[in-house]
Scaffold this motif. Sequence first.
Motif, PDB file in Angstrom:
ATOM      1  N   SER A  69     -11.392   1.892 -10.700  1.00  0.00           N
ATOM      2  CA  SER A  69     -12.562   2.007  -9.844  1.00  0.00           C
ATOM      3  C   SER A  69     -13.764   1.329 -10.508  1.00  0.00           C
ATOM      4  N   PHE A  70     -14.751   0.940  -9.699  1.00  0.00           N
ATOM      5  CA  PHE A  70     -15.897   0.197 -10.239  1.00  0.00           C
ATOM      6  C   PHE A  70     -17.030   1.153 -10.611  1.00  0.00           C
ATOM      7  N   PRO A  71     -17.566   0.985 -11.810  1.00  0.00           N
ATOM      8  CA  PRO A  71     -18.679   1.855 -12.226  1.00  0.00           C
ATOM      9  C   PRO A  71     -19.976   1.446 -11.532  1.00  0.00           C
ATOM     10  N   THR A  91     -13.288 -10.245  -3.484  1.00  0.00           N
ATOM     11  CA  THR A  91     -14.034  -9.123  -2.901  1.00  0.00           C
ATOM     12  C   THR A  91     -14.827  -8.406  -3.992  1.00  0.00           C
ATOM     13  N   PHE A  93       1.908   1.837  -3.486  1.00  0.00           N
ATOM     14  CA  PHE A  93       0.704   2.283  -4.204  1.00  0.00           C
ATOM     15  C   PHE A  93       0.417   3.749  -3.901  1.00  0.00           C
ATOM     16  N   GLY A 122      -7.140   7.419  -8.160  1.00  0.00           N
ATOM     17  CA  GLY A 122      -8.460   6.866  -8.474  1.00  0.00           C
ATOM     18  C   GLY A 122      -8.494   5.358  -8.537  1.00  0.00           C
ATOM     19  N   LYS A 123      -7.330   4.727  -8.380  1.00  0.00           N
ATOM     20  CA  LYS A 123      -7.283   3.268  -8.484  1.00  0.00           C
ATOM     21  C   LYS A 123      -7.579   2.634  -7.121  1.00  0.00           C
ATOM     22  N   LEU A 124      -7.840   1.334  -7.182  1.00  0.00           N
ATOM     23  CA  LEU A 124      -8.094   0.561  -5.967  1.00  0.00           C
ATOM     24  C   LEU A 124      -7.003  -0.476  -5.793  1.00  0.00           C
ATOM     25  N   ILE A 125      -6.835  -0.908  -4.560  1.00  0.00           N
ATOM     26  CA  ILE A 125      -6.079  -2.141  -4.303  1.00  0.00           C
ATOM     27  C   ILE A 125      -7.105  -3.122  -3.753  1.00  0.00           C
ATOM     28  N   ILE A 126      -7.398  -4.139  -4.527  1.00  0.00           N
ATOM     29  CA  ILE A 126      -8.504  -5.030  -4.134  1.00  0.00           C
ATOM     30  C   ILE A 126      -8.278  -6.400  -4.757  1.00  0.00           C
ATOM     31  N   PHE A 152     -16.324  -7.492 -10.801  1.00  0.00           N
ATOM     32  CA  PHE A 152     -17.478  -6.709 -10.358  1.00  0.00           C
ATOM     33  C   PHE A 152     -18.554  -6.639 -11.446  1.00  0.00           C
ATOM     34  N   ARG A 199       0.815  -1.201   0.000  1.00  0.00           N
ATOM     35  CA  ARG A 199       0.000   0.000   0.000  1.00  0.00           C
ATOM     36  C   ARG A 199       0.861   1.270   0.000  1.00  0.00           C
ATOM     37  N   ARG A 208      -3.880   2.953   8.632  1.00  0.00           N
ATOM     38  CA  ARG A 208      -5.066   2.485   7.942  1.00  0.00           C
ATOM     39  C   ARG A 208      -5.299   0.994   8.193  1.00  0.00           C
TER      40      ARG A 208
END
Lengths: 346, 617
Positions: free
Chosen positions: B406-408, B226, B44, B218-222, B372, B41, B175
Amino acid sequence: MSATLPAAPKTNRIGLPKADYEGAKSTLCLGCGHDVVTKQIVTAFWELGIEPRRVAKFSGIGCSSKTPAYFLNRAWGVNAVHGRMPSVATGALLANPELIGIGVSGDGDTASIGIGQFVHLVRRNMPLVYVVENNGVYGLTKGQFSATADVGSTLKGGGANDLVPIDLCGLAIELGCGFVARSFSGDMKQLQSILQAAIAHRGTAVIDVISPCVTFNDHEGSTKSYKYAKDHEEPLHEIGFVPYFDDTVAEIPPGEVMDVPFPDGSVVRFHSVGRDYDPTDKDQVLATLHRSRTAKEFLTGILYLEPEKPSFASLLNTVEEPLTTLGEDRLRPSPGMLAAILERYR
Amino acid sequence: MSNAPSTTATAPTGVVVNDFSLQVATANGSGSQTANNVLLRSIFRMGIPVSGKNLFPSNIQGLPTWFTIRASRHGYIGRKRELDVLVLMNPETAAEDALAAAPGTSVVYEKKLAVEKLRDDLRLFPVPFSELAGKLPLPPDQAKLRRLLVNMIYVGVLSDLMGIDPAEIEASIRRQLEGKAKAIDLNLAAMRLGIDHSAAAFQTKLPHRVERMDATTGKLIIDGNTASALGCLFGGATVCTWYPITPSSSLCETFIDLCAEHRVDPGTGRALAAIVQAEDEIASIGMVLGAGWAGARAFTATSGPGISLMSELIGYGYYTEIPAVIFDVQRVGPSTGLPTRTMQGDVLICHTNSHGDGKHPVLFPASPEECFTMAQAAFDLAERLQTPVFVLSDLDLGMNNWMADSFPFPEAPFDRGKVLDAEGVERLKETWGRYRDLDGDGIPWRTLPGTPHPKAAYFTRGSGHTELAGYSEKARDYVENVERLARKLETAREMLPKPAVEERPGATAGLLAFGTSHYGTTEGRDLLEHDHDLPLDYLRLRALPIAREAREWIERHDVVYVVEQNRDAQLAALLRDEMPACAARFVSVLQYDGLPLDATTVVDGVLSHRGRTGGAR
């Protein structure tokens, strides 16, 4: 001069004739015990005045599992795969708890290939009337022993069973089932009362019906033949079922009768037949069952009853309405919620 | 990422910025996960594209575990076969790991492991980790906690050696351990111990450096599981039945957590979803089919062994036409195989599942955002097509942390498919039959149990049936029915996600991949173009049966390299079967060692087919 009008067909409390509860013509052997059970199922739903469209019929594979096609044509049917009816019924009834579920299975479908699913259905207490049409033999594959065949019982072509039978009623009681009954397709009156009570029960109701196979297991030497069952049947009590909508309960002197009320207001009334038996006392029930096995007695009646046991849906605390009708408004979180969830992953 | 320069030309002595593969070797259950996620992280947060892969044993405590971080300024986040930095903490594997390292690899290790006695061609950074941990402000009886904190010391050491901003590490720790003030303080202390020790002990730092860039906004770590669970939530799933199996369990467990928060009826406080941990996978799929039959959006998640068990009922669902969504998070088979390693080995068993004839829609997500979106699409497709639909993920995608878009938010309403209500039955009662093809697309209309119309009910059976759902053993009834099912699959072909295509002017050959093979394939494609002057087109298949567009793309190429992570070239076999005239064009590039596909495999595979020599590097 007066013309004779044809008599209007007798209708039930919701105004439907019995014909609306019938199914397709049976293709089972003439004289099959299963057809008797089918008739009793038709009568039970008709007499209780349950709308056929609210009923979901389930079965696995085998002669018995064909029978849901022979009753309640206006109900929905699922003839699943061998031994897996309980899981399919569980999914359907969780998805739509307004459905009234009845499953018909056999001794092979339940006690052999389906024993695992049977055990877990009972353990979850899914609201389902689970009828086992038990004849101790595989009919569709022509006469092999099933797991409920008694030790010493013989096959039509010779050869005795030497494996211990699985007692589905004893198993169900041990697993905590709140409604366990054993009956005989030759005892229609008792079976009718049991079926009506089972339909009123809001949990798994296991009914093990000895239903002789006239083709493969009705011979001398079989312990699941008509003659053997008729000669050996010992009812534990007489059963009267008083549905919640019936207010014509007769006064009966105390001492000979035991009433067990259901949450919906129905009552199961046990009349003593000279035996001291309390179907709500689990210790006594199990002791009686154990003794009867040793004594090779064929006890029938509602063996065990616990109407208040919570059903699986109440444990899961799901909403009362069908999950099937929920739309985006109830199921899909808002765009803001999606953004909030994703924030955890940034 | 396609025009990125080659990563192979770096001189061993030069500084390499934001381009490395780092592996931490620890023992399972030693508490390194927090440290590794903090490390990931932090990088990132410095704006550098990154991914983390956990190579773990089928064990709870004690066996070796490796965590690999890939950082790439070019955006490559697949596995890299070559490792640049090793952190050796596990005495069980230190010697083996050190001996396997390429010359010049940087190795940070517990001093007691004496790696310097094994190799003199590595960059060695011995650190007395356990001795340093002794300096942490802890009472003597806290030996276990001390061992856990050792992991944060190596994070501190790497911060100093590679230039990872301590402020980002601190933010990541806060976090990760949100709300646990004491744990945060101890971990920060451990990090500082590492930084201070390294600053004093090592004048020369690592050649692999981290410098802030801006490629992760704007990106995710996932992880994919999940993301799939979120897809089920937003896709309206109301019944989830499952049986625990690695690597799929976390999908359902996450769904359970999400439902506890987001599927509670505000009026009654009751659940708007039914979740059942079943007795086995057979019961799981049975419940899904029962729920789908009743009209709910139902799913299960499993892995290969579960699919094997479910097969009879999946065939039942196909033949009786019941919507169902099945996530298969693939692991290495056959049999128990390597339960904690990745593979794309269930292509055939999913697409052609169960006895008799039958082919099923299969979706191939390649990223968390596709997990997703495809999870949601799967429910729409299952209800529209009235059939089981597979979402074929894998362990690498499902369990590892990925940098993702990111997820729409899904704006479209659920597609509940062809369902007749009482009014519909009344309107169509003269022509409707449960299995009658009224629209010519192979998809019949269904009613849901409970529909208040005397003609609405029908009987569902896995045996031969007529258009009116009656029992039938007649040859004609059977043939017409299965031919309609074949027609339905052709309808599906047009509805499924289309392939993603990238082309190079003049290329006559192409790479074809699906799912997580995307990463090694696209990186390998760039290397082939830049280092070997071999530009190739690329098609990523996103579903089976293959789309018309994929068929046309294949027909336009002389050679199609089919990249997949299994031994038997399962997808290539399907392609040859579907396109016999093109059979000779398919050349398989395979990796099936349980590790995620790497670019070198792709480069070597293509070059070896071209008759050129050797590996790329």
